[in-house]
Scaffold this active site. Structure first.
Site, PDB file in Angstrom:
ATOM      1  N   ASP A   1      33.724  22.718  40.636  1.00 30.28           N
ATOM      2  CA  ASP A   1      34.416  23.624  39.716  1.00 30.28           C
ATOM      3  C   ASP A   1      34.283  25.076  40.193  1.00 30.28           C
ATOM      4  O   ASP A   1      33.522  25.372  41.119  1.00 30.28           O
ATOM      5  CB  ASP A   1      33.873  23.471  38.284  1.00 30.28           C
ATOM      6  CG  ASP A   1      32.355  23.572  38.189  1.00 30.28           C
ATOM      7  OD1 ASP A   1      31.703  23.893  39.203  1.00 30.28           O
ATOM      8  OD2 ASP A   1      31.816  23.323  37.103  1.00 30.28           O
TER       9      ASP A   1
ATOM     10  N   ASN B   1      26.553  22.191  25.872  1.00 35.72           N
ATOM     11  CA  ASN B   1      27.542  21.535  25.009  1.00 35.72           C
ATOM     12  C   ASN B   1      27.924  20.156  25.542  1.00 35.72           C
ATOM     13  O   ASN B   1      28.859  19.537  25.048  1.00 35.72           O
ATOM     14  CB  ASN B   1      28.802  22.405  24.914  1.00 35.72           C
ATOM     15  CG  ASN B   1      29.372  22.724  26.296  1.00 35.72           C
ATOM     16  OD1 ASN B   1      28.897  22.206  27.301  1.00 35.72           O
ATOM     17  ND2 ASN B   1      30.381  23.568  26.337  1.00 35.72           N
TER      18      ASN B   1
ATOM     19  N   HIS C   1      29.037  19.537  28.619  1.00 33.82           N
ATOM     20  CA  HIS C   1      30.111  19.519  29.619  1.00 33.82           C
ATOM     21  C   HIS C   1      29.601  19.038  30.979  1.00 33.82           C
ATOM     22  O   HIS C   1      28.419  19.113  31.284  1.00 33.82           O
ATOM     23  CB  HIS C   1      30.834  20.884  29.709  1.00 33.82           C
ATOM     24  CG  HIS C   1      30.110  21.960  30.448  1.00 33.82           C
ATOM     25  ND1 HIS C   1      30.554  23.263  30.467  1.00 33.82           N
ATOM     26  CD2 HIS C   1      28.978  21.966  31.207  1.00 33.82           C
ATOM     27  CE1 HIS C   1      29.751  23.992  31.207  1.00 33.82           C
ATOM     28  NE2 HIS C   1      28.788  23.239  31.665  1.00 33.82           N
TER      29      HIS C   1
ATOM     30  N   GLU D   1      35.117  20.334  29.330  1.00 35.14           N
ATOM     31  CA  GLU D   1      34.533  20.842  28.095  1.00 35.14           C
ATOM     32  C   GLU D   1      34.700  19.825  26.949  1.00 35.14           C
ATOM     33  O   GLU D   1      35.542  18.915  27.048  1.00 35.14           O
ATOM     34  CB  GLU D   1      35.224  22.167  27.724  1.00 35.14           C
ATOM     35  CG  GLU D   1      35.095  23.262  28.783  1.00 35.14           C
ATOM     36  CD  GLU D   1      33.691  23.880  28.873  1.00 35.14           C
ATOM     37  OE1 GLU D   1      32.687  23.193  28.640  1.00 35.14           O
ATOM     38  OE2 GLU D   1      33.595  25.078  29.199  1.00 35.14           O
TER      39      GLU D   1
HETATM   40  C1  F6R Z   1      28.266  24.183  37.720  1.00 33.06           C
HETATM   41  C2  F6R Z   1      28.706  23.188  36.742  1.00 33.06           C
HETATM   42  C3  F6R Z   1      28.208  23.207  35.343  1.00 33.06           C
HETATM   43  C4  F6R Z   1      26.682  23.195  35.298  1.00 33.06           C
HETATM   44  C5  F6R Z   1      26.163  23.166  33.868  1.00 33.06           C
HETATM   45  C6  F6R Z   1      24.662  23.347  33.828  1.00 33.06           C
HETATM   46  O1  F6R Z   1      28.978  24.016  38.931  1.00 33.06           O
HETATM   47  O2  F6R Z   1      29.497  22.369  37.062  1.00 33.06           O
HETATM   48  O3  F6R Z   1      28.730  22.098  34.646  1.00 33.06           O
HETATM   49  O4  F6R Z   1      26.210  22.080  36.007  1.00 33.06           O
HETATM   50  O5  F6R Z   1      26.755  24.160  33.095  1.00 33.06           O
HETATM   51  O6  F6R Z   1      24.351  24.622  34.311  1.00 33.06           O
HETATM   52  P1  F6R Z   1      22.859  25.029  34.680  1.00 33.06           P
HETATM   53  O7  F6R Z   1      22.457  24.142  35.792  1.00 33.06           O
HETATM   54  O8  F6R Z   1      22.956  26.469  35.109  1.00 33.06           O
HETATM   55  O9  F6R Z   1      22.054  24.812  33.459  1.00 33.06           O
END
Ligand code: F6R
Length: 250
Positions: free
Chosen positions: A67, A136, A138, A143
């Protein structure tokens, strides 16, 4: 669902790194997609160490981005591309020709999505996907409420994602949407690893994966319960509520 719980973040990260190293040994030209964010950074360090020690070789692998923030590209500190460059790609010498990354600054994001889908399809499917989990639930930027039938797409970011995004950027960036692989890519990947650590992830880990829960797109990560080859790697803090809930059977 294979649940692995370790006393600390380093050991959980080592499990994820071990699965990735095993993958590349079994299939040296694997197609990977690896999450950016904070969670996988220790795993990346362990992979870099393994390459330096001659225990892993990613030279023949290809990498599809998971992403990117719309409006940002690899020149911006805190973008997914910059994170991957700084913590993995550049440190182990992955060539640009082996990386297909979303350009969040592209004027034609529909084309970005189509190109990514073709890249993945042209390589078969993703061999191994390393994911983190948002507060959340995701996955990438899939999302809550996402259509599970989508491949790559652009999406408005959930308020929680926007709030959490602040930790990645200095100076701050106003992010409103994201471009992401879809849940169809996730479910079609041959192996999926989700890594989570820290007590701040305990509640969402419980919601997504406790025994009595049903998969729902309201918690995108919960859909992984139906993936045939899924590894959930947790440290004790992230697993705490899951263990309690499953043990109680409520
Ligand atoms: C990042 C991504 C997001 C993160 C998620 C957790 O490329 O795809 O889905 O994996 O938001 O983020 P952290 O690891 O910063 O808690």
């Amino acid at each position: 669902m294979n649940i692995h719980v370790y006393p600390n973040d380093l050991e959980a990260s080592a499990k994820a790194a071990g699965l990735i190293i095993e993958q590349v040994r079994n299939k040296p030209d694997s197609l990977f997609s690896l999450a950016a964010g904070s969670t996988p950074l220790k795993t990346f360090s362990l992979l870099v160490e393994a390459v330096r020690q001659g225990k892993a070789d990613f030279d023949q692998c290809r990498f599809a981005s998971l992403d990117e923030w719309v409006g940002l590209d690899g020149s911006v500190q805190g973008s997914c591309r910059q994170t991957m460059n700084d913590h993995f790609f550049r440190l182990v010498g992955i060539l640009d020709k082996n990386i297909r990354f979303f350009d969040g600054k592209s004027e034609d994001l529909t084309r970005e999505c189509a190109d990514m889908d073709s890249f993945i399809e042209g390589n078969g499917r993703i061999d191994m996907l390393l994911l983190g989990i948002g507060l959340n639930g995701h996955l990438g930027f899939n999302e809550p409420g996402v259509n599970p039938d989508l491949y790559s797409h652009v999406t408005e970011l959930d308020p929680i994602t926007k709030q959490v995004s602040v930790k990645y950027f200095d100076p701050p960036q106003a992010v409103a949407s994201g471009i992401t692989l879809g849940l169809r890519h996730v479910m079609e990947a041959r192996t999926v690893i989700l890594l989570a650590s820290g007590s701040h992830k305990a509640e969402i880990v419980r919601s997504a994966f406790h025994d009595q829960g049903s998969p729902t797109e309201r918690i995108p990560a919960s859909l992984l319960r139906e993936h045939p080859n899924f590894h959930l790697c947790l440290d004790q803090s992230a697993a705490e509520q899951l263990i309690t809930t499953n043990a109680k059977g409520d």
